[in-house]
Design a protein around this motif. Structure first.
Motif, mmCIF file in Angstrom:
data_model
loop_
_atom_site.group_PDB
_atom_site.id
_atom_site.type_symbol
_atom_site.label_atom_id
_atom_site.label_comp_id
_atom_site.label_asym_id
_atom_site.label_seq_id
_atom_site.Cartn_x
_atom_site.Cartn_y
_atom_site.Cartn_z
ATOM 1 N N ASP A 117 42.700 41.853 31.578
ATOM 2 C CA ASP A 117 42.412 43.199 31.093
ATOM 3 C C ASP A 117 40.915 43.446 31.032
ATOM 4 O O ASP A 117 40.434 44.542 31.374
ATOM 5 N N TYR A 118 40.158 42.440 30.610
ATOM 6 C CA TYR A 118 38.708 42.619 30.508
ATOM 7 C C TYR A 118 38.088 42.847 31.880
ATOM 8 O O TYR A 118 37.244 43.732 32.062
ATOM 9 N N LYS A 119 38.499 42.063 32.874
ATOM 10 C CA LYS A 119 37.930 42.207 34.216
ATOM 11 C C LYS A 119 38.333 43.537 34.846
ATOM 12 O O LYS A 119 37.573 44.110 35.633
ATOM 13 N N ARG A 120 39.546 44.034 34.487
ATOM 14 C CA ARG A 120 39.966 45.321 35.032
ATOM 15 C C ARG A 120 39.177 46.465 34.402
ATOM 16 O O ARG A 120 38.820 47.430 35.077
ATOM 17 N N MET A 121 38.852 46.344 33.126
ATOM 18 C CA MET A 121 38.101 47.395 32.447
ATOM 19 C C MET A 121 36.608 47.282 32.688
ATOM 20 O O MET A 121 35.883 48.285 32.625
ATOM 21 N N HIS A 122 36.140 46.084 32.930
ATOM 22 C CA HIS A 122 34.700 45.878 33.166
ATOM 23 C C HIS A 122 34.511 45.116 34.478
ATOM 24 O O HIS A 122 34.270 43.906 34.474
ATOM 25 N N PRO A 123 34.641 45.781 35.596
ATOM 26 C CA PRO A 123 34.469 45.068 36.878
ATOM 27 C C PRO A 123 33.052 44.530 37.074
ATOM 28 O O PRO A 123 32.843 43.558 37.766
ATOM 29 N N HIS A 124 32.093 45.214 36.430
ATOM 30 C CA HIS A 124 30.706 44.738 36.493
ATOM 31 C C HIS A 124 30.236 44.514 35.060
ATOM 32 O O HIS A 124 29.642 45.389 34.429
ATOM 33 N N ALA A 125 30.515 43.343 34.584
ATOM 34 C CA ALA A 125 30.159 43.044 33.192
ATOM 35 C C ALA A 125 28.660 43.023 32.993
ATOM 36 O O ALA A 125 28.164 43.324 31.910
ATOM 37 N N HIS A 126 27.923 42.678 34.026
ATOM 38 C CA HIS A 126 26.461 42.672 33.961
ATOM 39 C C HIS A 126 25.928 43.701 34.940
ATOM 40 O O HIS A 126 26.516 43.919 36.017
ATOM 41 N N SER A 127 24.825 44.314 34.604
ATOM 42 C CA SER A 127 24.266 45.365 35.462
ATOM 43 C C SER A 127 23.826 44.826 36.811
ATOM 44 O O SER A 127 23.768 45.567 37.791
ATOM 45 N N GLU A 128 23.535 43.542 36.876
ATOM 46 C CA GLU A 128 23.088 42.966 38.130
ATOM 47 C C GLU A 128 24.246 42.648 39.080
ATOM 48 O O GLU A 128 24.038 42.354 40.260
ATOM 49 N N ASP A 129 25.476 42.696 38.581
ATOM 50 C CA ASP A 129 26.611 42.331 39.423
ATOM 51 C C ASP A 129 26.787 43.314 40.579
ATOM 52 O O ASP A 129 27.117 42.916 41.709
ATOM 53 N N ALA A 130 26.586 44.602 40.317
ATOM 54 C CA ALA A 130 26.743 45.598 41.379
ATOM 55 C C ALA A 130 25.704 45.386 42.469
ATOM 56 O O ALA A 130 26.006 45.472 43.670
ATOM 57 N N LYS A 131 24.472 45.122 42.063
ATOM 58 C CA LYS A 131 23.431 44.873 43.056
ATOM 59 C C LYS A 131 23.735 43.621 43.872
ATOM 60 O O LYS A 131 23.516 43.578 45.085
ATOM 61 N N LEU A 132 24.291 42.611 43.206
ATOM 62 C CA LEU A 132 24.620 41.380 43.913
ATOM 63 C C LEU A 132 25.733 41.602 44.940
ATOM 64 O O LEU A 132 25.685 41.084 46.053
ATOM 65 N N GLU A 133 26.731 42.426 44.562
ATOM 66 C CA GLU A 133 27.811 42.681 45.497
ATOM 67 C C GLU A 133 27.324 43.483 46.702
ATOM 68 O O GLU A 133 27.779 43.262 47.832
ATOM 69 N N ASN A 134 26.413 44.422 46.478
ATOM 70 C CA ASN A 134 25.845 45.168 47.607
ATOM 71 C C ASN A 134 25.056 44.256 48.543
ATOM 72 O O ASN A 134 25.147 44.364 49.770
ATOM 73 N N LEU A 135 24.284 43.354 47.949
ATOM 74 C CA LEU A 135 23.526 42.409 48.772
ATOM 75 C C LEU A 135 24.466 41.479 49.542
ATOM 76 O O LEU A 135 24.240 41.183 50.718
#
Length: 508
Positions: free
Chosen positions: A449-467
């Motif tokens: 449930d936590y991962k579904r509600m917070h796919p990017h728990a850290h702000s840097e996770d989105a940047k990492l996935e784009n990279l």
């Protein structure tokens, strides 16, 4: 050999003289016959037969007397040559007899010297060894190949060189190669690094040095002389070293031993190695004196092998364990680069893998770099599958899975039994976090449930996935760890599965 050549030449001269005498006799006979025929023909045509007969008789007698004189000269010459030949043969027999007597005397002296040396060696054998191996001692006499003896000793200094307690000691190898007469034909004194090992290692290194030197001189028959019973048993195959490095060194010595046609091993008392012990002590004293002179200020500057600058010896760092020396500035830059790249710093010397220590690096590192070095060493001690960091930004402490605190061990009713599988506390800040999601504890919420509600728990996770998407990095379908294929195969091992196995093992 010279007498045989002279005798052969004399025989050849006699044969030539005999041939010449036969040829001269044949020519004289033919001439005499021709003259006789001419006189007979002349007498037939002469009217005065009496006078002619007298003349013919006179001529015939004159021609018959000449060969007689010549025959007597040849016979005399042959008699002289025969006498010379007899004397030459007698001289040759006398020379052969003298050589045989001389060879017998030399053999007797060699046997006597061999027996005397062997008797001294037997007298030096300890009683216990003689009672156990006395029947196996032998010393064959090989007159064609004299036996050389190899005396060797590896010695190290346990003293401290210089004012700093991290400066290493010194070690040397000393060996002497002696012929069957006891004369030293080769002497070697070689300094080595004191960190190579203990007495056994130094003794094996010294022996290997001696065997290689003997092979270089073309010696085929040697006797290894040692006072170290442990090494003696290793060479005979009675014992086997437990350390792999030492076992490889002993195998190398045994391989060198097989290259000799004759190689014996003799265990003696310490006093019989006084000469090589003296060589080793002299070499150690020389090395110590040089090191003390450097630290005392007699040589105030030293050239750094990295920057090639002359630096004061008080600013030269000696790496622990390998004794390589570099200036403080180069050492600091080297350690700084390694730490910032996430690696443990080692000795800067090319090919040297000796790791630097925090205690030894305090003299040239700043407190900040020392803290990073402690952190890197700590990270290196924890296996990658057991590393975990505190998710709270103000803490970020490094822990292993076996170190984190399990709340169920504390007397608290805040957490349920179901939380025990994933709930942990930081050992430093005592903050609660989820060991699966690696985030602060999500109370009353499962990990899914936590991962579904917070796919990017850290702000840097989105940047990492784009990279990762631009670089074509792949993500594990089980634990979502991102992996870059730099080399190797295309197989991935899930870290989450490894971590779950460890957690289940800890829970059991």
């Amino acid at each position: 050999m010279a007498d045989d050549d002279d005798l052969a030449a004399l025989h050849e001269q006699v044969a030539l003289a005999s041939s010449a005498a036969v040829s001269a006799s044949d020519l004289d006979l033919a001439f005499q016959l021709q003259v006789s025929e001419a006189i007979q023909a002349s007498l037939r045509t002469n009217s005065n037969p009496s006078s002619s007969s007298a003349s013919a008789a006179a001529a015939s007698s004159s021609f018959q007397s000449a060969p007689a004189f010549e025959s007597s000269d040849v016979a005399y010459a042959l008699a002289v040559h025969a006498a010379d030949l007899a004397r030459a043969e007698e001289d040759r027999r006398d020379a052969q007899s003298c050589r045989a007597i001389h060879a017998q005397a030399v053999t007797s002296v060699r046997v006597a010297a061999h027996d005397a040396i062997f008797a001294r060696e037997l007298a030096a054998i300890p009683e216990g060894q003689w009672a156990r191996d006395g029947d196996n001692f032998e010393c064959p006499l090989d007159p064609s190949r004299p036996l050389f003896r190899v005396f060797f000793k590896g010695l190290s200094s346990k003293g401290i060189v210089g004012p700093r307690d991290r400066d290493p000691g010194v070690a040397v190898l000393a060996l002497a190669l002696c012929n069957h007469q006891g004369n030293v034909v080769l002497r070697i004194q070689k300094p080595v690094e004191a960190s190579v090992g203990g007495r056994m290692t130094l003794e094996v290194m010294a022996l290997a040095e001696g065997l290689q030197a003997a092979l270089g001189l073309g010696i085929q028959s040697i006797r290894i002389v040692t006072d170290y019973r442990v090494l003696h048993n290793h060479l005979l195959g009675i014992w086997r070293p437990t350390q792999k490095k030492l076992a490889d060194m002993v195998d190398q010595v045994l391989s060198l031993r097989k290259k000799f046609e004759q190689c014996e091993i003799l265990l003696v008392e310490r006093r019989q190695l006084d000469y090589v012990m003296k060589l080793a002590r002299e070499s150690i004293d020389s090395q110590l004196a040089k090191a003390i002179a450097v630290n005392a200020g007699m040589e105030m500057r030293e050239n750094c092998a990295i920057c090639l600058e002359d630096t004061d010896v008080s600013k030269i760092h000696v790496v622990e364990g390998c004794a390589h020396r570099f200036c403080f500035s180069c050492m600091k830059e080297h350690v700084k680069v390694k730490l910032l790249h996430g690696m443990l710093p080692a000795c800067p010397q090319d090919g040297c893998t000796k790791q630097l220590t925090v205690e030894g690096s305090k003299v040239f590192l700043s407190p900040r770099l020392l803290g990073i070095m402690v952190q890197r060493i700590r990270e290196g001690q924890i296996p990658p599958a057991q590393k975990i960091y505190c998710p709270y930004p103000k803490c970020s402490a490094l822990m292993s899975l076996s170190e984190v605190i399990q709340p169920m061990q504390e007397s608290s009713s805040k957490y349920t039994v179901a939380d025990a599988a994933t709930l942990r506390k930081c050992v430093k800040c005592r903050g609660s976090f989820c060991i699966i999601c690696n985030v602060p504890w999500h109370d009353r919420m499962t990990c899914s449930d936590y991962k579904r509600m917070h796919p990017h728990a850290h702000s840097e996770d989105a940047k990492l996935e784009n990279l990762a998407e631009r670089r074509l990095w792949r993500k594990c379908v089980k634990c979502s760890h991102i992996i870059e294929l730099a080399e190797g195969c295309y197989h991935m091992t899930c870290h989450l599965r490894v971590r779950l196995r460890i957690l289940l093992h800890l829970w059991e």
